[in-house]
Design a protein around this motif. Structure first.
Motif, PDB file in Angstrom:
ATOM      1  N   THR A   1       0.811  -1.227   0.000  1.00  0.00           N
ATOM      2  CA  THR A   1       0.000   0.000   0.000  1.00  0.00           C
ATOM      3  C   THR A   1       0.844   1.277   0.000  1.00  0.00           C
ATOM      4  OG1 THR A   1      -0.120  -0.060   2.414  1.00  0.00           O
ATOM      5  CG2 THR A   1      -1.906  -1.112   1.198  1.00  0.00           C
ATOM      6  N   ALA A   2       2.096   1.212   0.431  1.00  0.00           N
ATOM      7  CA  ALA A   2       2.894   2.431   0.609  1.00  0.00           C
ATOM      8  C   ALA A   2       4.110   2.423  -0.311  1.00  0.00           C
ATOM      9  CB  ALA A   2       3.337   2.568   2.070  1.00  0.00           C
ATOM     10  N   ARG A   3       4.493   3.629  -0.730  1.00  0.00           N
ATOM     11  CA  ARG A   3       5.673   3.791  -1.574  1.00  0.00           C
ATOM     12  C   ARG A   3       6.318   5.147  -1.277  1.00  0.00           C
ATOM     13  NH1 ARG A   3       6.340   6.033  -6.770  1.00  0.00           N
ATOM     14  NH2 ARG A   3       4.092   6.370  -6.859  1.00  0.00           N
ATOM     15  N   ALA A   4       7.613   5.116  -0.936  1.00  0.00           N
ATOM     16  CA  ALA A   4       8.339   6.357  -0.663  1.00  0.00           C
ATOM     17  C   ALA A   4       8.654   7.045  -1.992  1.00  0.00           C
ATOM     18  CB  ALA A   4       9.617   6.066   0.108  1.00  0.00           C
ATOM     19  N   VAL A   5       8.120   8.257  -2.170  1.00  0.00           N
ATOM     20  CA  VAL A   5       8.314   9.000  -3.419  1.00  0.00           C
ATOM     21  C   VAL A   5       9.654   9.711  -3.411  1.00  0.00           C
ATOM     22  CG1 VAL A   5       7.367  10.778  -4.914  1.00  0.00           C
ATOM     23  CG2 VAL A   5       5.833   9.268  -3.658  1.00  0.00           C
ATOM     24  N   ASP A   6      10.003  10.333  -2.290  1.00  0.00           N
ATOM     25  CA  ASP A   6      11.279  11.023  -2.143  1.00  0.00           C
ATOM     26  C   ASP A   6      11.620  11.063  -0.661  1.00  0.00           C
ATOM     27  OD1 ASP A   6       9.630  13.090  -1.118  1.00  0.00           O
ATOM     28  OD2 ASP A   6       9.494  14.019  -3.094  1.00  0.00           O
ATOM     29  N   ALA A   7      12.516  11.981  -0.268  1.00  0.00           N
ATOM     30  CA  ALA A   7      12.942  12.048   1.133  1.00  0.00           C
ATOM     31  C   ALA A   7      11.868  12.615   2.049  1.00  0.00           C
ATOM     32  CB  ALA A   7      14.216  12.895   1.254  1.00  0.00           C
ATOM     33  N   THR A   8      10.777  13.114   1.487  1.00  0.00           N
ATOM     34  CA  THR A   8       9.730  13.736   2.294  1.00  0.00           C
ATOM     35  C   THR A   8       8.401  12.998   2.207  1.00  0.00           C
ATOM     36  OG1 THR A   8      10.740  15.925   2.082  1.00  0.00           O
ATOM     37  CG2 THR A   8       8.405  15.862   2.656  1.00  0.00           C
ATOM     38  N   SER A   9       8.025  12.538   1.030  1.00  0.00           N
ATOM     39  CA  SER A   9       6.665  12.060   0.786  1.00  0.00           C
ATOM     40  C   SER A   9       6.589  10.545   0.688  1.00  0.00           C
ATOM     41  CB  SER A   9       6.115  12.678  -0.506  1.00  0.00           C
ATOM     42  OG  SER A   9       6.106  14.099  -0.413  1.00  0.00           O
ATOM     43  N   ILE A  10       5.549   9.997   1.309  1.00  0.00           N
ATOM     44  CA  ILE A  10       5.205   8.574   1.213  1.00  0.00           C
ATOM     45  C   ILE A  10       3.768   8.496   0.720  1.00  0.00           C
ATOM     46  CG2 ILE A  10       4.885   6.419   2.464  1.00  0.00           C
ATOM     47  CD1 ILE A  10       7.122   9.094   3.902  1.00  0.00           C
ATOM     48  N   LYS A  11       3.577   7.914  -0.445  1.00  0.00           N
ATOM     49  CA  LYS A  11       2.238   7.797  -1.027  1.00  0.00           C
ATOM     50  C   LYS A  11       1.627   6.471  -0.607  1.00  0.00           C
ATOM     51  CE  LYS A  11       1.407   9.627  -4.966  1.00  0.00           C
ATOM     52  NZ  LYS A  11       1.343   9.946  -6.419  1.00  0.00           N
ATOM     53  N   VAL A  12       0.395   6.543  -0.094  1.00  0.00           N
ATOM     54  CA  VAL A  12      -0.269   5.360   0.452  1.00  0.00           C
ATOM     55  C   VAL A  12      -1.617   5.184  -0.254  1.00  0.00           C
ATOM     56  CG1 VAL A  12      -1.124   4.220   2.531  1.00  0.00           C
ATOM     57  CG2 VAL A  12       0.805   5.821   2.689  1.00  0.00           C
ATOM     58  N   THR A  13      -1.866   3.982  -0.732  1.00  0.00           N
ATOM     59  CA  THR A  13      -3.166   3.672  -1.330  1.00  0.00           C
ATOM     60  C   THR A  13      -4.223   3.611  -0.239  1.00  0.00           C
ATOM     61  OG1 THR A  13      -2.064   2.369  -3.043  1.00  0.00           O
ATOM     62  CG2 THR A  13      -4.433   2.039  -2.758  1.00  0.00           C
ATOM     63  N   ALA A  14      -5.326   4.332  -0.438  1.00  0.00           N
ATOM     64  CA  ALA A  14      -6.351   4.452   0.602  1.00  0.00           C
ATOM     65  C   ALA A  14      -7.731   4.181   0.024  1.00  0.00           C
ATOM     66  CB  ALA A  14      -6.316   5.851   1.219  1.00  0.00           C
ATOM     67  N   PRO A  15      -8.684   3.737   0.849  1.00  0.00           N
ATOM     68  CA  PRO A  15     -10.060   3.507   0.376  1.00  0.00           C
ATOM     69  C   PRO A  15     -10.702   4.809  -0.102  1.00  0.00           C
ATOM     70  CG  PRO A  15      -9.686   2.496   2.527  1.00  0.00           C
ATOM     71  CD  PRO A  15      -8.509   3.373   2.264  1.00  0.00           C
ATOM     72  N   ARG A  16     -11.642   4.716  -1.005  1.00  0.00           N
ATOM     73  CA  ARG A  16     -12.302   5.902  -1.537  1.00  0.00           C
ATOM     74  C   ARG A  16     -13.492   6.306  -0.691  1.00  0.00           C
ATOM     75  NH1 ARG A  16     -12.087   6.945  -7.813  1.00  0.00           N
ATOM     76  NH2 ARG A  16     -12.071   8.983  -6.814  1.00  0.00           N
ATOM     77  N   ASP A  17     -14.103   5.370   0.022  1.00  0.00           N
ATOM     78  CA  ASP A  17     -15.219   5.707   0.894  1.00  0.00           C
ATOM     79  C   ASP A  17     -14.720   6.557   2.061  1.00  0.00           C
ATOM     80  OD1 ASP A  17     -18.116   5.130   1.810  1.00  0.00           O
ATOM     81  OD2 ASP A  17     -16.887   4.602   3.566  1.00  0.00           O
ATOM     82  N   ALA A  18     -15.471   7.624   2.405  1.00  0.00           N
ATOM     83  CA  ALA A  18     -15.019   8.569   3.429  1.00  0.00           C
ATOM     84  C   ALA A  18     -14.810   7.902   4.782  1.00  0.00           C
ATOM     85  CB  ALA A  18     -16.033   9.714   3.549  1.00  0.00           C
ATOM     86  N   ALA A  19     -15.785   7.119   5.225  1.00  0.00           N
ATOM     87  CA  ALA A  19     -15.671   6.482   6.532  1.00  0.00           C
ATOM     88  C   ALA A  19     -14.513   5.486   6.566  1.00  0.00           C
ATOM     89  CB  ALA A  19     -16.984   5.792   6.894  1.00  0.00           C
ATOM     90  N   ASP A  20     -14.346   4.723   5.475  1.00  0.00           N
ATOM     91  CA  ASP A  20     -13.250   3.757   5.421  1.00  0.00           C
ATOM     92  C   ASP A  20     -11.898   4.461   5.388  1.00  0.00           C
ATOM     93  OD1 ASP A  20     -15.100   1.743   5.422  1.00  0.00           O
ATOM     94  OD2 ASP A  20     -15.088   1.469   3.232  1.00  0.00           O
ATOM     95  N   ARG A  21     -11.831   5.582   4.686  1.00  0.00           N
ATOM     96  CA  ARG A  21     -10.555   6.303   4.606  1.00  0.00           C
ATOM     97  C   ARG A  21     -10.167   6.869   5.970  1.00  0.00           C
ATOM     98  NH1 ARG A  21      -8.493   9.980  -0.343  1.00  0.00           N
ATOM     99  NH2 ARG A  21      -8.759   7.910  -1.243  1.00  0.00           N
ATOM    100  N   VAL A  22     -11.120   7.388   6.706  1.00  0.00           N
ATOM    101  CA  VAL A  22     -10.830   7.913   8.044  1.00  0.00           C
ATOM    102  C   VAL A  22     -10.353   6.797   8.958  1.00  0.00           C
ATOM    103  CG1 VAL A  22     -11.849   8.968  10.092  1.00  0.00           C
ATOM    104  CG2 VAL A  22     -12.392   9.880   7.829  1.00  0.00           C
ATOM    105  N   SER A  23     -11.027   5.654   8.930  1.00  0.00           N
ATOM    106  CA  SER A  23     -10.624   4.521   9.765  1.00  0.00           C
ATOM    107  C   SER A  23      -9.244   4.015   9.352  1.00  0.00           C
ATOM    108  CB  SER A  23     -11.650   3.395   9.647  1.00  0.00           C
ATOM    109  OG  SER A  23     -12.923   3.825  10.087  1.00  0.00           O
TER     110      SER A  23
END
Length: 367
Positions: free
Chosen positions: A215-237
């Motif tokens: 689910t996660a991938r380090a883009v550079d020394a600052t940013s980590i991109k994480v795949t997240a659910p599209r549903d609002a409640a699921d994304r918050v959880s």
């Protein structure tokens, strides 16, 4: 008494050694922020009224006063200049938190823009707070709380405590417009490290992948991109679980921070010295690092251990030389300087000389 003198010497030199524990896990939420989840600055212009003669009489204050009256259907002759000393023109600013909803309250700060002597006892009239896009996001109004105090005598003498021309109103503004957040857009959320570091970014990415694989991938020394659910409640959880994961961040780069105004020196734990000799003052300091074997008594419980022993020899003579072996930490050097009671200026001069000679393994930053 000698021990007390040594402690005082350490304090008076204003040298602070920054100790970093390498084996210490931290939560992701303490090291990174979610991209797009941020506050926004608001600003407005208004009038504070009800001042006990500590206001101002300036052209823009008079113009603002007349404009306010005209909004209530009261017109004043153009040639009439009102004498108003209980009114002050002020700038009002606030931070609009992320996800703030209409009807919620936020704190505001009010600052005098003219020659008002004090805002104590004043009331801010309805003021529109605008964002950088020119839209109104909040409306402020209320009685000020001013911690400062000022007094002036007839002979011109005066005393000012804190700042009487700046005040605050807790929950003094009501949010009227919500700022759209990109938190729910797209299939990913991005975590931005507060302090950029490639190793820390890689470790954070690995920690998230250990929790949910791929689910996660380090883009550079600052940013980590994480795949997240599209549903609002699921994304918050999902984010709630992610931000509470713990991992061990990498130790920061070796740095020495010198504040030339206050004499404060902060030394990172990873800073090291190469072999060098320094001529400074009328002292000779020799530093040797030795290892000793500590064994328990024959019939006592315990284990044999190897301990480090720093031997510092201080002689006040005409040689005026600091001598130390390569690999010695700055902690040892600072303790040696403290032994002879050197001041912050001496420490700064030594550090600068070490950096110029290439014997300082770390970045020297002077602020």
């Amino acid at each position: 008494m000698n021990k007390f003198i040594k402690i005082c010497s350490v304090v008076l030199t204003s040298v602070v050694l920054l100790s970093i524990q390498s084996a210490h896990s931290q939560r992701i939420k303490d090291l990174a922020d979610v991209q797009g989840v941020r506050s926004n600055q608001l600003i407005g212009y208004g009038l504070v009224v009800g001042l006990p003669g500590t206001g101002e009489q300036s052209p823009f204050t008079e113009q603002s006063f007349k404009t306010m009256l005209s909004n209530f259907g009261i017109s004043m002759p153009a040639n009439l200049k009102p004498k108003i000393k209980n009114v002050a023109a002020v700038a009002v600013h606030a931070d609009l938190p992320a996800f703030a909803k209409p009807g919620q309250k936020i704190d505001i700060t009010i600052s005098s823009m003219g020659s008002a002597q004090s805002l104590r006892g004043g009331t801010l009239l309805q003021t529109i707070l605008m964002g950088i896009d020119g839209n109104a996001y909040a409306v402020a109004q209320g009685s000020l709380v001013v911690s400062g105090l000022g007094a002036e005598g007839l002979d011109g003498s005066k005393i000012v405590i804190n700042t009487p021309t700046v005040g605050r109103i807790a929950n003094g503004a009501t949010v009227e417009r919500e700022v759209k957040s990109p938190f729910m857009s797209g299939d990913h959320i991005t975590l931005n490290l507060r302090n950029s570091d490639f190793t820390t970014a890689k470790r954070m990415s690995d920690t998230i992948n250990d929790f949910i694989a791929g689910t996660a991938r380090a883009v550079d020394a600052t940013s980590i991109k994480v795949t997240a659910p599209r549903d609002a409640a699921d994304r918050v959880s999902f984010l709630s679980m992610i931000e509470n994961l713990e991992f061990e961040p990498d130790s920061p780069a070796a740095k020495v921070i010198v504040n030339s105004r206050t004499g404060t020196i902060v030394i990172g734990a990873d800073v090291r010295l190469l072999a060098a000799a320094i001529t400074h003052g009328g002292i000779t300091v020799t530093i040797n690092e030795q290892q000793e074997v500590s064994q328990p008594d024959a019939f006592a419980d315990g284990e044999t251990e190897v301990t480090d022993n720093s031997i510092i020899d201080v002689n006040k003579d005409d040689s005026r030389m600091f001598v130390f072996n390569p690999g010695v930490s700055l902690d040892t050097l600072v303790r040696a300087i403290n032994e002879v009671g050197a001041g912050p200026g001496d420490v700064m001069a030594i550090l600068e000389a070490l950096e110029q000679a290439g014997a300082l393994r770390g970045e020297l930053i002077i602020i």
